[in-house]
Design a protein around this motif. Structure first.
Motif, PDB file in Angstrom:
ATOM      1  N   GLY A 233       0.827  -1.206   0.000  1.00 23.48           N
ATOM      2  CA  GLY A 233       0.000   0.000   0.000  1.00 23.48           C
ATOM      3  C   GLY A 233       0.862   1.257   0.000  1.00 23.48           C
ATOM      4  O   GLY A 233       1.967   1.253   0.541  1.00 23.48           O
ATOM      5  N   ASN A 236       1.673   2.376   4.298  1.00 20.79           N
ATOM      6  CA  ASN A 236       2.135   1.051   4.720  1.00 20.79           C
ATOM      7  C   ASN A 236       2.722   1.122   6.124  1.00 20.79           C
ATOM      8  O   ASN A 236       3.860   1.555   6.304  1.00 20.79           O
ATOM      9  CB  ASN A 236       3.163   0.521   3.714  1.00 20.79           C
ATOM     10  CG  ASN A 236       3.664  -0.873   4.081  1.00 20.79           C
ATOM     11  OD1 ASN A 236       3.030  -1.585   4.882  1.00 20.79           O
ATOM     12  ND2 ASN A 236       4.794  -1.260   3.529  1.00 20.79           N
ATOM     13  N   GLU A 255      -6.934  -5.714   2.409  1.00 25.94           N
ATOM     14  CA  GLU A 255      -6.546  -4.283   2.448  1.00 25.94           C
ATOM     15  C   GLU A 255      -5.759  -3.981   3.722  1.00 25.94           C
ATOM     16  O   GLU A 255      -4.872  -3.123   3.726  1.00 25.94           O
ATOM     17  CB  GLU A 255      -7.740  -3.323   2.440  1.00 25.94           C
ATOM     18  CG  GLU A 255      -8.920  -3.626   1.583  1.00 25.94           C
ATOM     19  CD  GLU A 255      -9.834  -4.682   2.165  1.00 25.94           C
ATOM     20  OE1 GLU A 255      -9.712  -5.841   1.702  1.00 25.94           O
ATOM     21  OE2 GLU A 255     -10.654  -4.373   3.060  1.00 25.94           O
ATOM     22  N   ASN A 258      -2.330  -5.165   3.335  1.00 25.75           N
ATOM     23  CA  ASN A 258      -1.639  -4.305   2.376  1.00 25.75           C
ATOM     24  C   ASN A 258      -1.121  -3.007   2.995  1.00 25.75           C
ATOM     25  O   ASN A 258      -0.059  -2.507   2.613  1.00 25.75           O
ATOM     26  CB  ASN A 258      -2.605  -3.994   1.218  1.00 25.75           C
ATOM     27  CG  ASN A 258      -1.898  -3.504  -0.015  1.00 25.75           C
ATOM     28  OD1 ASN A 258      -2.183  -2.439  -0.519  1.00 25.75           O
ATOM     29  ND2 ASN A 258      -0.935  -4.281  -0.488  1.00 25.75           N
ATOM     30  N   SER A 259      -1.870  -2.482   3.972  1.00 27.09           N
ATOM     31  CA  SER A 259      -1.496  -1.181   4.562  1.00 27.09           C
ATOM     32  C   SER A 259      -1.114  -1.263   6.032  1.00 27.09           C
ATOM     33  O   SER A 259      -0.656  -0.273   6.598  1.00 27.09           O
ATOM     34  CB  SER A 259      -2.668  -0.198   4.449  1.00 27.09           C
ATOM     35  OG  SER A 259      -2.919   0.084   3.112  1.00 27.09           O
TER      36      SER A 259
END
Ligand code: FUL
Length: 451
Positions: A233, A236, A255, A258-259
């Motif tokens: 992301g 992050n 998600e 990802n972050s």
């Protein structure tokens, strides 16, 4: 001459402190082994086994051991190519879901010892260990918990098998920089899903390999980035909340992986895994689909350049060597990184003793730039939530861009702009923010980050 200009540029830097505050570490913090791992940045994944010879991605576990028969296995060739690509280590699939062991395990009858390769005397892990030692590369292993071959799979006994295998490979072929537990989990031969004893596995790893980082969807040390495209992301965080989640299907939403979690309890940074080809194993029909050096550079910007690491899979072909298509792409990728980053237009390491709200870098003369690199000293925790970068020319802001997290490394690209200074303004942070590094570059325009 180039070097002289570079030195003059660096010397011309000045940094203004608008608000200076003493810096204290802010939790969660990385462990020693996680800090060591954060220096790896780029390393190779090697998927190799019966699938290489059957053209499958997920072997069924019923393949005859004889199918595994590389004609000219050469782990030194893998290492030479890894070195030429600037990779710092290699993680090998010691056992994929089909259960075939690339070493002669005492705990399975589905191994190199039952194959015809080298008359059953071969040992891929030993050959890779020796080659990594010779070339100064770190070695890691992927050991699939899911095993479609082992007769004990789906029963409690299989947890003992998995523990014994981990001990066996750590003792025989360690030390490993990373140990990979894949989240994929299917049915056993008795129709049951395995109930893995992960607390026992974690405890074991801490005892027998305290310096090894353990990867899985949710750590304990490194998390999956939530996709297999090699992309972290733009925001992050190195933090993750794991309470209530399990590995595999019970993991956090993609998600979140990802972050990360901005206020997460545990330091569990993301690793970006992706294959240089569409599949994880070698398939000749994919020779024309090897990712180009430019595509690999884009993935570098979206993994390492977003504070993560880049685990690039390069599967050897049926000879047991890395195919020329892949090695050519890897060498091209290294050339692009060298051309882009070996001669900064400007560069500066900062003192870590003071937190600042803005950093102004005077380049000295007007220079063309299109890329900025920033770092936070993650040993003090990850702090920056949002920032802006202003490019200055004769006191005026001529270009401005926004960013969120920085972490271990953040690389931002933008249309090339003439600037005699750069100002980084920290807009919000979890604690007084401190940067450890700033650099500016002029890279080939075709390499600018594409969404
Ligand atoms: C996945 C596996 O199922 C793939 O075969 C591959 O090993 C990839 C790295 O992880 O979960």
């Amino acid at each position: 001459m180039k070097r002289l200009i570079f030195l003059l540029t660096v010397c011309a830097f000045t940094f203004s402190i608008t608000v200076a505050q003493n810096v204290r570490p802010v939790k969660p913090l990385p462990t020693e082994r996680q800090l060591e791992w954060s220096k790896m940045e780029f390393y190779l994944f090697v998927h190799f086994g019966p699938n290489t010879f059957t053209d499958l991605e997920w072997g069924k576990g019923t393949e005859h051991e004889e199918v595994f028969n590389p004609s000219n296995l050469d782990c030194r060739q893998w290492c030479r190519i890894a070195k030429a690509a600037g990779a710092k280590g290699i993680i090998i699939t010691a056992k994929h879901h089909d259960g075939f062991c690339l070493w002669p395990s005492k705990y399975s009858k589905h191994t190199v010892a039952q194959s015809k390769w080298k008359n059953g005397k071969g040992d891929v892990l030993q050959e890779l260990r020796d080659a990594c030692n010779e070339y100064g590369l770190k070695m890691g292993v992927y050991l699939s918990p899911w095993d479609r071959n082992h007769p004990a799979y789906g029963t409690d006994l299989y947890n003992d098998v998995f523990v014994n295998m981990m001990k066996e490979i750590v003792e025989k072929y360690g030390p490993f920089f990373e140990f990979w537990w894949d989240g994929a989990n299917g049915e056993g031969p008795n129709g049951k899903k395995q109930v893995y004893d992960f607390p026992r596995f974690e405890k074991l790893m801490r005892t027998i390999a305290p310096n090894t980082v353990v990867f899985s969807d949710i750590g304990p040390d490194i998390r999956w980035v939530g996709n297999e495209n090699g992309i972290a992301g733009k925001t992050n965080w190195d933090f993750l909340d794991t309470a209530g989640f399990t590995r595999g299907a019970g993991g956090p939403p993609q998600e979140v992986l990802n972050s990360g979690n901005e206020n997460g309890k545990n330091w569990i940074p993301a690793e970006c895994d992706v294959s240089i080809r569409p599949g994880w194993f070698y398939h000749q029909q994919e020779d024309s689909l090897v990712k180009s050096p430019e595509k690999l550079f884009q993935l570098y910007l979206k993994s390492v350049g977003r504070g993560s690491s880049f685990l690039l899979n390069v599967p050897p072909d049926r000879t047991g060597q890395i195919n020329e298509h892949d090695s050519t792409a890897l060498v091209g990728f290294k050339k692009l990184r060298d051309e882009s980053f070996s001669t900064p237009v400007a560069e500066k390491d900062f003192s870590l003793s003071m937190a600042q709200r803005s950093y102004t870098a005077n380049i000295g003369s007007v220079q063309m730039i299109n890329c900025v690199l920033l770092r936070e000293p993650i040993q003090l925790g990850q702090r920056v939530k949002s920032f802006s970068v202003e490019l200055l020319n004769k006191g005026k802001v001529v270009y401005e861009m926004e960013g969120t997290t920085i972490g271990n490394k953040r690389i931002l690209t933008f249309p090339k702009t003439e600037a005699d200074g750069v100002r980084i303004i920290i807009k919000s942070a979890r604690a007084p923010a401190v940067l450890s590094k700033f650099a500016a570059y002029l890279i080939d325009e075709k390499l600018l980050e594409k969404d």
